[in-house]
Write a protein that holds these residues in place. Structure first.
Motif, PDB file in Angstrom:
ATOM      1  N   GLU A  57       8.566  31.956  24.820  1.00  0.00           N
ATOM      2  CA  GLU A  57       8.372  33.372  25.131  1.00  0.00           C
ATOM      3  C   GLU A  57       7.762  33.468  26.521  1.00  0.00           C
ATOM      4  N   ARG A  58       8.392  34.238  27.399  1.00  0.00           N
ATOM      5  CA  ARG A  58       7.842  34.399  28.744  1.00  0.00           C
ATOM      6  C   ARG A  58       6.712  35.418  28.703  1.00  0.00           C
ATOM      7  N   ASP A  60       6.424  38.097  30.199  1.00  0.00           N
ATOM      8  CA  ASP A  60       6.865  39.495  30.166  1.00  0.00           C
ATOM      9  C   ASP A  60       7.438  39.882  28.802  1.00  0.00           C
ATOM     10  N   THR A  62       9.927  38.490  27.223  1.00  0.00           N
ATOM     11  CA  THR A  62      11.308  38.103  26.981  1.00  0.00           C
ATOM     12  C   THR A  62      11.336  36.661  26.474  1.00  0.00           C
ATOM     13  N   PHE A  63      12.495  36.272  25.951  1.00  0.00           N
ATOM     14  CA  PHE A  63      12.580  34.958  25.323  1.00  0.00           C
ATOM     15  C   PHE A  63      13.608  34.077  26.018  1.00  0.00           C
ATOM     16  N   GLU A  64      13.409  32.799  25.812  1.00  0.00           N
ATOM     17  CA  GLU A  64      14.308  31.821  26.413  1.00  0.00           C
ATOM     18  C   GLU A  64      14.381  30.657  25.433  1.00  0.00           C
TER      19      GLU A  64
ATOM     20  N   ARG B 211       9.735  38.842  16.771  1.00  0.00           N
ATOM     21  CA  ARG B 211      10.065  39.626  17.955  1.00  0.00           C
ATOM     22  C   ARG B 211      11.407  39.206  18.546  1.00  0.00           C
ATOM     23  N   TRP B 212      11.681  37.925  18.458  1.00  0.00           N
ATOM     24  CA  TRP B 212      12.904  37.375  19.055  1.00  0.00           C
ATOM     25  C   TRP B 212      14.144  37.931  18.355  1.00  0.00           C
ATOM     26  N   GLU B 214      16.667  36.703  16.862  1.00  0.00           N
ATOM     27  CA  GLU B 214      17.991  36.094  17.039  1.00  0.00           C
ATOM     28  C   GLU B 214      18.272  35.039  15.988  1.00  0.00           C
TER      29      GLU B 214
END
Lengths: 70, 400
Positions: A57-58, A60, A62-64, B211-212, B214
């Motif tokens: 999780e970044r 900001d 957002t996810f990666e 939260r993700w 996916e």
């Protein structure tokens, strides 16, 4: 179509094909669709190994996902 | 240099006399108690002591104070707040416990005290008590209700695994999934699974998956271990993170005997990490077999349908034929009936009774003598043939 959707569609097709009152024309069309579904689902099963990844999780929010070396 | 009691013996002791050997070298009270403390602490290695809890008090500053006693003796005991965190629940009054710690002296009060770092009640009493407390709380909120359990997706494409990235649990899960469903993606969400930060890290990792959004399903896993090792999985924060997770959660913690709070709130409880992986993905060999079955059923159904169509055509053909035959027969019957009636009316019938009919050579019936003239050829029609004839004499009968 996802594997799950394909299997569900396949089940519907088999179910409808096995029902008594079915137009021959429809039966042939269903069969054809079923064969396509089957082929795609079988291909899905034979897919190469998916990689193991790691969720990051970044800041900001957002996810990666990054690859993990096994 | 004048000896000064305030400064302790190290500064004031004379080389030829031990500190406190006479009034001039008297030691301070704090020297006495702290020396006693040093000696006691040095003399007793950490030790397990068994006794009954009495006068238990959890102080506002986080420390626990109580007396540990048996029938003959008692000792003051303390658990510093940093150590209370590793004890699952405060003990009850009168509870028989085993406490692990050091014997020491509290210099400010000059009291001997047992400084407890770990504590176990008989029969896992404290662990059971802590789990029970959390369980009751969650149950009261309806969070353990069976109807809350969500079904797992039948064919997940992406599985999130909340666990230690270096643990045996992850290795087991990867190996099971590789064998059964190589195409399913595994996404590791790292968290410590033991130690002080584990509960927080685990609950944050689950929240991250939430939260993700996916993943199709989450596995929260850890290999087997002692009650203490698995303790984070009984944490209320983790329980609440699981409850709040929008996708189904499978718990695969420890070995079969341990049931944790995490197991109770998860949608599905698997006994081990491997079992969790098996629960989540269906074996592809099994699926391939299902596909073959579907194929056979489909072919059979189609053949059946085509056979039925063939039978329908045959039936129709024979129905058509019999209809045709019946129609023909009916027509024939009608024809012969009409023929009968026609016959009855026909003048030819008269011939059958022995009469004859005279016909001119061009086929006209000659029914009057006036139609004849002498020597005129004509034809005589009889029942069984015709006779060529010639008139010889024509005589008219007198009109009546």
């Amino acid at each position: 179509m996802s594997f799950e959707q394909r299997l569900r569609r396949l089940e519907e097709i088999v179910g409808e094909l096995e029902s008594e009152e079915l137009e021959l024309d429809r039966a042939l069309k269903l069969f054809e669709e079923g064969v396509t579904c089957l082929r795609a689902a079988t291909e899905d099963l034979g897919k190469v190994e998916a990689r193991v990844q790691r969720l990051v999780e970044r800041t900001d929010g957002t996810f990666e996902v990054t690859d993990v070396r096994e | 240099m004048t000896p000064s009691p305030q400064f302790g013996f190290s500064l004031t002791a004379r080389a030829d006399a031990a500190p406190g050997a006479d009034p001039t070298s008297a030691v301070a009270v704090s020297t006495l108690t702290s020396t006693a403390r040093d000696i006691l602490e040095g003399a007793f290695p950490p030790i397990w002591v068994r006794g009954e809890i009495t006068g238990f008090k959890a102080h506002r500053n986080g420390h626990w104070y109580f007396t540990l006693r048996d029938r003959m003796a008692q000792v003051r005991a303390v658990v510093w707040s940093k150590d209370t965190r590793s004890i699952p629940a405060p003990p009850d009054e009168g509870m028989m416990i085993a406490a692990y710690g050091n014997l020491s002296v509290y210099p400010a009060k000059g009291e001997m005290q047992f400084v407890v770092r770990r504590m176990e009640a008989e029969g896992d009493g404290l662990w059971a008590k802590a789990i029970e407390r959390t369980r009751l709380k969650l149950e009261a909120e309806g969070l353990l209700a069976p109807e809350r359990k969500r079904p797992l997706p039948r064919y997940p494409r992406r599985v999130a695994v909340v666990t230690s990235p270096d643990g045996a649990a992850l290795r087991d899960i990867i190996s099971v999934m590789r064998r059964r469903a190589p195409a399913v993606e595994i996404v590791v969400v790292p968290a410590a699974v033991q130690g002080d930060s584990a509960a927080l890290e685990l609950s944050r990792a689950v929240a991250r998956v939430s939260r993700w959004r996916e993943a199709d399903v989450v596995i929260v896993a850890r290999g087997g271990g002692s009650r203490e090792d698995l303790w984070a999985f009984n944490d209320e924060r983790l329980a609440r993170a699981i409850v709040a997770c929008p996708i189904p959660v499978v718990s695969g913690v420890g070995h079969e005997v341990d049931v944790t709070i995490c197991d109770m709130v998860a949608d599905v409880r698997a006994a081990t990490p491997s079992a969790a992986a098996e629960t989540v993905v269906r074996d592809h060999a099994e699926l391939a077999n299902e596909l073959r079955v579907a194929e056979r059923r489909m072919s059979r159904a189609l053949i059946k349908r085509v056979d039925r169509a063939k039978a329908d055509v045959q039936w129709l053909a024979s129905a058509l034929r019999s209809r045709l035959v019946r129609t023909t027969e009916r027509r024939r019957a009608r024809v012969s009936e009409l023929a009968g009636r026609l016959h009855a009316l026909s003048p030819l019938a008269t011939l059958n009774r022995g009469y004859g009919v005279a016909r001119s050579t061009d086929g006209r019936a000659l029914t009057s003598a006036t139609a004849f003239s002498p020597d005129m050829p004509f034809e005589l029609l009889l029942r069984d043939g015709t006779v060529a004839a010639r008139a010889t004499d024509v005589r008219r009968s007198e009109p009546a």
